[in-house]
Write a protein that holds these residues in place. Structure first.
Motif, PDB file in Angstrom:
ATOM      1  N   VAL A  96       0.550  -1.177  -0.215  1.00 59.42           N
ATOM      2  CA  VAL A  96       0.066  -0.030  -0.211  1.00 59.42           C
ATOM      3  C   VAL A  96       0.570   1.604  -0.004  1.00 59.42           C
ATOM      4  N   SER A  97       0.712   2.095  -0.560  1.00 57.66           N
ATOM      5  CA  SER A  97       1.739   3.036  -1.047  1.00 57.66           C
ATOM      6  C   SER A  97       1.083   4.176  -1.580  1.00 57.66           C
ATOM      7  N   ARG A  98       1.571   5.411  -1.699  1.00 55.64           N
ATOM      8  CA  ARG A  98       1.294   6.550  -2.627  1.00 55.64           C
ATOM      9  C   ARG A  98       2.179   6.900  -3.578  1.00 55.64           C
ATOM     10  N   VAL A  99       1.785   7.712  -5.116  1.00 55.55           N
ATOM     11  CA  VAL A  99       2.966   7.616  -5.716  1.00 55.55           C
ATOM     12  C   VAL A  99       2.347   9.441  -6.067  1.00 55.55           C
ATOM     13  N   VAL A 100       3.837  10.055  -5.989  1.00 55.27           N
ATOM     14  CA  VAL A 100       3.552  11.373  -5.808  1.00 55.27           C
ATOM     15  C   VAL A 100       5.046  12.937  -6.141  1.00 55.27           C
ATOM     16  N   ASP A 101       4.452  13.784  -7.131  1.00 61.74           N
ATOM     17  CA  ASP A 101       5.609  14.323  -7.550  1.00 61.74           C
ATOM     18  C   ASP A 101       6.997  14.643  -6.923  1.00 61.74           C
ATOM     19  N   VAL A 102       8.065  14.024  -6.534  1.00 62.85           N
ATOM     20  CA  VAL A 102       9.130  14.154  -5.996  1.00 62.85           C
ATOM     21  C   VAL A 102       9.682  15.627  -4.981  1.00 62.85           C
ATOM     22  N   LYS A 103       9.246  17.419  -6.320  1.00 64.29           N
ATOM     23  CA  LYS A 103       9.165  18.629  -5.469  1.00 64.29           C
ATOM     24  C   LYS A 103       8.102  18.792  -4.793  1.00 64.29           C
ATOM     25  N   SER A 104       7.365  18.421  -5.143  1.00 61.03           N
ATOM     26  CA  SER A 104       5.642  19.621  -4.197  1.00 61.03           C
ATOM     27  C   SER A 104       5.302  18.440  -3.694  1.00 61.03           C
ATOM     28  N   GLY A 105       5.567  17.355  -3.838  1.00 61.58           N
ATOM     29  CA  GLY A 105       4.903  16.001  -2.840  1.00 61.58           C
ATOM     30  C   GLY A 105       3.903  16.086  -2.803  1.00 61.58           C
ATOM     31  N   GLU A 106       2.818  16.566  -4.401  1.00 60.69           N
ATOM     32  CA  GLU A 106       1.695  16.432  -4.727  1.00 60.69           C
ATOM     33  C   GLU A 106       1.145  14.826  -5.462  1.00 60.69           C
ATOM     34  N   PRO A 107       0.379  14.462  -5.289  1.00 58.09           N
ATOM     35  CA  PRO A 107      -0.388  12.984  -5.830  1.00 58.09           C
ATOM     36  C   PRO A 107      -0.587  13.235  -6.816  1.00 58.09           C
ATOM     37  N   LEU A 108      -0.529  11.726  -7.690  1.00 64.17           N
ATOM     38  CA  LEU A 108      -0.040  11.935  -9.170  1.00 64.17           C
ATOM     39  C   LEU A 108      -0.801  10.886  -9.270  1.00 64.17           C
TER      40      LEU A 108
END
Length: 383
Positions: free
Chosen positions: A26-38
């Motif tokens: 169970v995980s989450r994919v995010v933008d490395v700079k902003s931390g916003e979800p993808l």
């Protein structure tokens, strides 16, 4: 058994366990700079165990400890990560990202190249069928009012067509608040090309014979450090036109379609509110992702969101559809636009164990809230 033999046996057992260990990731994919979800990023392991992230960028997948996950998102560098090393967050980077105008050729050149490929693929693979998982959630204001899950078979070449129902479950509460989802499932059949869409449709779509008559187009380039992508925009010339405004993401070398996103302009929906069926205008947005795994470009996932107001109340319905290939049950009921999917679901038995084992795409907090409410009151299978 000697001590030496025992130690050797124990080591072999531990090695075997390590190799065959099963992981529930169970995980989450995010933008490395902003931390916003993808949202709707792709997670691949093999032909049987793939998934996408939900609107919150979250995903769930079962993997062997020796598996390697391939995580992709258009415009970002793909990432390969060992299943054993997946934490609660996977960060993707736009390293090498660039956006600029296409200078050598005009936009029409790239559109014509894309259309040529689409025509060829559609002609060869238009009868291919695969299975899809579908989830739909509706709410009125802040209240969850309905939840639907289903499996369909459909023809996925270029755009989704010929949906055929296999199995599903549905529940609704608070009848006076409920959006009637008779044909919301048809929002996943986002029209793209007049070459693959029935001629009786009157809506404008990006890839039409005379698209220049109705659309202003623009082409830019985007690179994720590994490949260059063309981003073609289609904007309606007149505010009175009914159709789709969109962006197409295309591989610059193969002209394979990667992504199709946009919104419907001047659409309407039938809403059953307080016992009255009304035609109301809506805001409608969508994202379609594509994959190339069966020698042709096929729909991998579709997400849509419909918002509208009726009697001063805000209604929202979201749907997500995901390509599961050859997995799960076969379909046997052809669905038409006017079909009432609830009536179709009513005519079958409800198997809660089947649905408990097949989440497929991780539920969002809103969806968890809805399913928790219905499970708590034992409402699934009661219509």
């Amino acid at each position: 058994m000697t001590k030496k033999v025992f130690v050797l046996w124990l080591g072999m057992m531990l090695f075997t366990f390590k190799v065959s260990a099963q992981l529930h990731i169970v995980s989450r994919v995010v933008d490395v700079k902003s931390g916003e979800p993808l949202p709707f990023a792709s997670i691949y392991i093999n032909g049987e165990r793939n998934t996408i992230t939900n609107e919150e960028g979250e995903f769930v997948i079962d993997a062997d400890s020796t598996d390697i996950l391939r995580v992709t998102y258009v415009g970002y560098r793909k990432l390969m990560v060992a299943a054993m090393e997946v934490g609660n967050k996977i960060c993707l980077s736009t390293e090498g990202y660039a956006l600029g105008e296409v200078e050598v050729f005009g936009t029409d050149y790239f559109i014509n190249k894309l259309v040529k490929r689409i025509k060829k693929e559609y002609k060869k693979y238009k009868r291919k069928e695969v299975n899809f998982f579908y989830r739909q959630t509706s709410r009125a204001g802040l209240t969850s009012t309905s939840f639907l899950e289903a499996f369909f078979t459909a023809r996925p070449a270029v755009q989704l067509r010929k949906l055929s129902f296999a199995t599903g479950r549905f529940m609704t509460v608070a009848g006076e608040l409920t959006v009637n989802p008779i044909n919301y499932f048809t929002f996943v059949e986002v029209p793209l090309s007049s070459y693959t869409t029935p001629s009786q449709t009157n809506d404008l779509m990006p890839l039409m014979n005379d698209y220049q008559r109705y659309y202003l187009t623009n082409c830019q380039t985007m690179s994720d450090g590994e490949r260059k992508v063309y981003v073609i925009s289609f904007d309606l010339k007149s505010p009175r036109l009914k159709g789709i405004e969109a962006r197409l993401y295309i591989d610059s070398e193969t002209f394979q379609l990667l992504k199709y996103e946009g919104r419907g302009m001047r659409n309407a929906v039938r809403n059953n509110y307080q016992g009255r069926v009304r035609i109301v205008p809506i805001d409608y947005s969508f994202v379609v992702n594509y994959q190339f795994v069966n020698e042709y470009t096929e729909v991998q996932s579709v997400h849509f969101k419909v918002d509208f107001m009726d009697e001063r109340k805000h209604f929202e319905t979201t749907g997500i559809l995901y390509n599961v290939g050859e997995r799960f049950v076969k379909s046997n009921h052809k669905m038409k636009f006017e079909d009432n999917i609830i009536d179709v679901i009513k005519n079958q038995d409800y198997d809660p164990m089947f649905w408990n084992k097949n989440e497929i795409v991780k539920r969002t907090p809103l969806e968890e809230e809805a399913i928790g409410l219905f499970d708590r009151d034992n409402l699934f299978g009661i219509f």
